[in-house]
Design a protein around this motif. Structure first.
Motif, short mmCIF file in Angstrom:
data_model
loop_
_atom_site.label_atom_id
_atom_site.label_comp_id
_atom_site.label_asym_id
_atom_site.label_seq_id
_atom_site.Cartn_x
_atom_site.Cartn_y
_atom_site.Cartn_z
N MET A 1 94.62 117.26 39.72
CA MET A 1 94.25 116.66 41.17
C MET A 1 92.35 115.98 41.36
SD MET A 1 95.51 118.24 44.47
CE MET A 1 96.76 118.12 45.36
N GLU A 2 92.05 115.07 41.68
CA GLU A 2 90.98 114.75 41.91
C GLU A 2 89.96 115.02 42.71
OE1 GLU A 2 90.39 110.60 41.85
OE2 GLU A 2 91.31 109.91 39.83
N VAL A 3 89.07 116.15 42.71
CA VAL A 3 88.33 116.95 43.30
C VAL A 3 87.07 116.63 43.55
CG1 VAL A 3 87.55 119.19 43.41
CG2 VAL A 3 89.56 118.71 41.72
N TYR A 4 86.76 116.63 45.13
CA TYR A 4 85.82 116.05 45.66
C TYR A 4 85.40 116.71 46.38
CZ TYR A 4 88.32 111.26 44.74
OH TYR A 4 87.91 109.65 43.70
N THR A 5 83.32 116.77 46.55
CA THR A 5 82.59 117.58 47.32
C THR A 5 82.62 117.28 48.74
OG1 THR A 5 80.35 116.70 46.66
CG2 THR A 5 81.03 118.28 45.38
#
Length: 169
Positions: free
Chosen positions: A105-109
Protein backbone atom coordinates in the motif's frame (compact mmCIF):
# COMPACT_ATOMS: atom_id res chain seq x y z
CA UNK A 1 -6.72 -7.32 -3.48
CA UNK A 2 -5.20 -10.72 -3.13
CA UNK A 3 -7.27 -13.60 -4.55
CA UNK A 4 -5.63 -16.17 -2.25
CA UNK A 5 -4.77 -15.76 1.44
CA UNK A 6 -2.04 -17.82 3.07
CA UNK A 7 -3.10 -20.02 6.01
CA UNK A 8 0.00 -22.15 6.47
CA UNK A 9 3.30 -23.57 5.26
CA UNK A 10 4.07 -27.29 5.00
CA UNK A 11 7.10 -27.73 7.26
CA UNK A 12 7.64 -31.49 7.01
CA UNK A 13 6.00 -34.84 6.51
CA UNK A 14 4.46 -36.70 9.44
CA UNK A 15 4.53 -40.45 9.31
CA UNK A 16 4.39 -42.58 6.18
CA UNK A 17 0.73 -42.23 5.18
CA UNK A 18 0.86 -38.79 3.56
CA UNK A 19 0.25 -36.53 6.55
CA UNK A 20 2.11 -33.22 6.83
CA UNK A 21 3.02 -30.81 9.61
CA UNK A 22 1.73 -27.38 8.74
CA UNK A 23 2.97 -24.24 10.44
CA UNK A 24 -0.14 -22.03 10.61
CA UNK A 25 0.19 -18.46 9.34
CA UNK A 26 -3.36 -17.58 10.27
CA UNK A 27 -4.36 -15.87 13.52
CA UNK A 28 -6.47 -18.85 14.57
CA UNK A 29 -5.02 -22.30 13.85
CA UNK A 30 -8.29 -23.89 15.01
CA UNK A 31 -9.84 -22.70 11.74
CA UNK A 32 -8.20 -25.70 10.05
CA UNK A 33 -10.89 -27.85 11.69
CA UNK A 34 -13.57 -26.20 9.57
CA UNK A 35 -11.56 -25.91 6.34
CA UNK A 36 -12.65 -28.29 3.61
CA UNK A 37 -10.25 -27.26 0.84
CA UNK A 38 -6.93 -25.46 0.46
CA UNK A 39 -4.81 -24.42 -2.49
CA UNK A 40 -1.21 -25.65 -2.56
CA UNK A 41 1.23 -23.38 -4.39
CA UNK A 42 3.87 -25.73 -5.80
CA UNK A 43 5.83 -22.89 -7.39
CA UNK A 44 4.77 -24.03 -10.86
CA UNK A 45 1.05 -24.51 -10.37
CA UNK A 46 -1.70 -24.25 -7.82
CA UNK A 47 -3.28 -27.53 -6.71
CA UNK A 48 -6.72 -27.76 -5.09
CA UNK A 49 -6.54 -30.18 -2.17
CA UNK A 50 -9.38 -31.55 -0.08
CA UNK A 51 -8.66 -31.86 3.63
CA UNK A 52 -9.45 -35.33 4.99
CA UNK A 53 -8.42 -34.87 8.63
CA UNK A 54 -6.84 -32.37 10.99
CA UNK A 55 -5.24 -32.68 14.41
CA UNK A 56 -2.90 -30.54 16.44
CA UNK A 57 0.62 -31.18 17.73
CA UNK A 58 2.45 -28.41 19.63
CA UNK A 59 2.43 -25.33 17.38
CA UNK A 60 1.73 -27.40 14.25
CA UNK A 61 -1.39 -28.61 12.51
CA UNK A 62 -1.17 -32.20 11.25
CA UNK A 63 -3.12 -32.35 7.99
CA UNK A 64 -4.09 -35.33 5.85
CA UNK A 65 -5.25 -34.61 2.31
CA UNK A 66 -7.73 -36.83 0.50
CA UNK A 67 -6.07 -38.97 -2.16
CA UNK A 68 -2.53 -38.50 -0.83
CA UNK A 69 -1.76 -41.68 1.09
CA UNK A 70 1.99 -42.02 0.77
CA UNK A 71 4.92 -39.99 2.09
CA UNK A 72 6.48 -39.99 -1.40
CA UNK A 73 3.45 -38.19 -2.86
CA UNK A 74 3.64 -35.27 -0.41
CA UNK A 75 7.33 -35.00 0.51
CA UNK A 76 8.14 -32.84 -2.53
CA UNK A 77 5.86 -30.10 -1.17
CA UNK A 78 7.85 -29.38 2.00
CA UNK A 79 8.28 -25.62 2.39
CA UNK A 80 5.32 -24.85 0.11
CA UNK A 81 2.47 -22.58 1.13
CA UNK A 82 -1.19 -23.39 1.64
CA UNK A 83 -3.83 -20.82 0.73
CA UNK A 84 -7.57 -20.36 0.89
CA UNK A 85 -9.65 -18.45 -1.60
CA UNK A 86 -11.08 -15.14 -0.45
CA UNK A 87 -14.55 -16.75 -0.34
CA UNK A 88 -13.27 -19.32 2.20
CA UNK A 89 -11.42 -16.77 4.31
CA UNK A 90 -12.48 -15.84 7.82
CA UNK A 91 -14.92 -12.94 8.04
CA UNK A 92 -13.19 -9.77 9.24
CA UNK A 93 -14.44 -7.48 11.95
CA UNK A 94 -14.57 -3.72 11.52
CA UNK A 95 -11.08 -2.17 11.19
CA UNK A 96 -9.51 -5.58 10.49
CA UNK A 97 -7.60 -6.28 7.29
CA UNK A 98 -5.81 -9.19 5.69
CA UNK A 99 -2.06 -8.60 5.83
CA UNK A 100 -1.78 -9.61 2.16
CA UNK A 101 -4.07 -6.71 1.26
CA UNK A 102 -1.94 -4.21 3.22
CA UNK A 103 1.48 -5.11 1.84
CA UNK A 104 2.45 -2.74 -0.98
CA UNK A 105 0.00 0.00 0.00
CA UNK A 106 1.05 3.55 -0.69
CA UNK A 107 1.19 5.56 2.52
CA UNK A 108 0.31 9.25 2.80
CA UNK A 109 0.45 11.52 5.84
CA UNK A 110 -2.45 13.63 7.04
CA UNK A 111 -0.45 16.86 6.67
CA UNK A 112 0.73 16.37 3.08
CA UNK A 113 -0.61 15.17 -0.26
CA UNK A 114 2.81 13.72 -1.10
CA UNK A 115 3.43 10.01 -0.83
CA UNK A 116 5.28 9.21 2.40
CA UNK A 117 6.26 5.65 1.52
CA UNK A 118 5.13 2.06 0.94
CA UNK A 119 3.99 -0.48 3.53
CA UNK A 120 6.49 -3.32 3.19
CA UNK A 121 5.59 -5.63 6.08
CA UNK A 122 3.49 -6.09 9.20
CA UNK A 123 5.12 -7.09 12.48
CA UNK A 124 2.85 -8.80 14.96
CA UNK A 125 3.56 -7.88 18.58
CA UNK A 126 1.67 -8.65 21.76
CA UNK A 127 -0.13 -5.32 22.11
CA UNK A 128 -0.77 -4.32 18.51
CA UNK A 129 0.62 -4.80 15.05
CA UNK A 130 3.38 -2.54 13.77
CA UNK A 131 3.45 -1.43 10.14
CA UNK A 132 6.89 -1.31 8.53
CA UNK A 133 6.96 1.50 6.00
CA UNK A 134 9.81 2.18 3.60
CA UNK A 135 10.17 5.90 2.98
CA UNK A 136 12.57 7.48 0.49
CA UNK A 137 13.24 10.41 2.84
CA UNK A 138 13.20 8.62 6.21
CA UNK A 139 14.29 5.03 5.51
CA UNK A 140 12.42 2.33 7.43
CA UNK A 141 9.69 3.72 9.69
CA UNK A 142 7.87 1.61 12.28
CA UNK A 143 4.32 2.78 12.83
CA UNK A 144 2.02 1.27 15.47
CA UNK A 145 -1.30 0.09 14.02
CA UNK A 146 -3.45 2.14 16.41
CA UNK A 147 -6.33 4.51 15.67
CA UNK A 148 -4.22 7.55 16.59
CA UNK A 149 -1.73 6.71 13.79
CA UNK A 150 -3.73 4.86 11.14
CA UNK A 151 -6.42 7.26 9.99
CA UNK A 152 -7.78 5.58 6.87
CA UNK A 153 -7.19 2.43 4.84
CA UNK A 154 -8.60 2.04 1.35
CA UNK A 155 -7.98 -1.58 0.33
CA UNK A 156 -9.42 -1.09 -3.17
CA UNK A 157 -7.19 1.91 -3.95
CA UNK A 158 -4.19 0.40 -2.06
CA UNK A 159 -3.78 3.65 -0.08
CA UNK A 160 -3.34 4.37 3.59
CA UNK A 161 -3.52 7.72 5.39
CA UNK A 162 -1.48 8.02 8.58
CA UNK A 163 -0.71 10.50 11.31
CA UNK A 164 2.95 10.61 12.33
CA UNK A 165 3.03 11.12 16.07
CA UNK A 166 5.76 13.25 17.54
CA UNK A 167 9.01 11.33 17.97
CA UNK A 168 8.38 8.73 15.26
CA UNK A 169 10.89 10.19 12.80
Amino acid sequence: MEQFLQVGVISSTHGLRGEVKVFPTTDDAARFQTLKNVVLDTGREKLDLEIQSVRFFKQFVIVKFKGIDNINDIEKYKGKSLFVTRENAVELEEDEYYIGDLIGMEVYTDDSEERFGVLKDVMETGANEVYIITSENHGEVLLPAIHECILDIDVEAKKMKVHLMEGLL
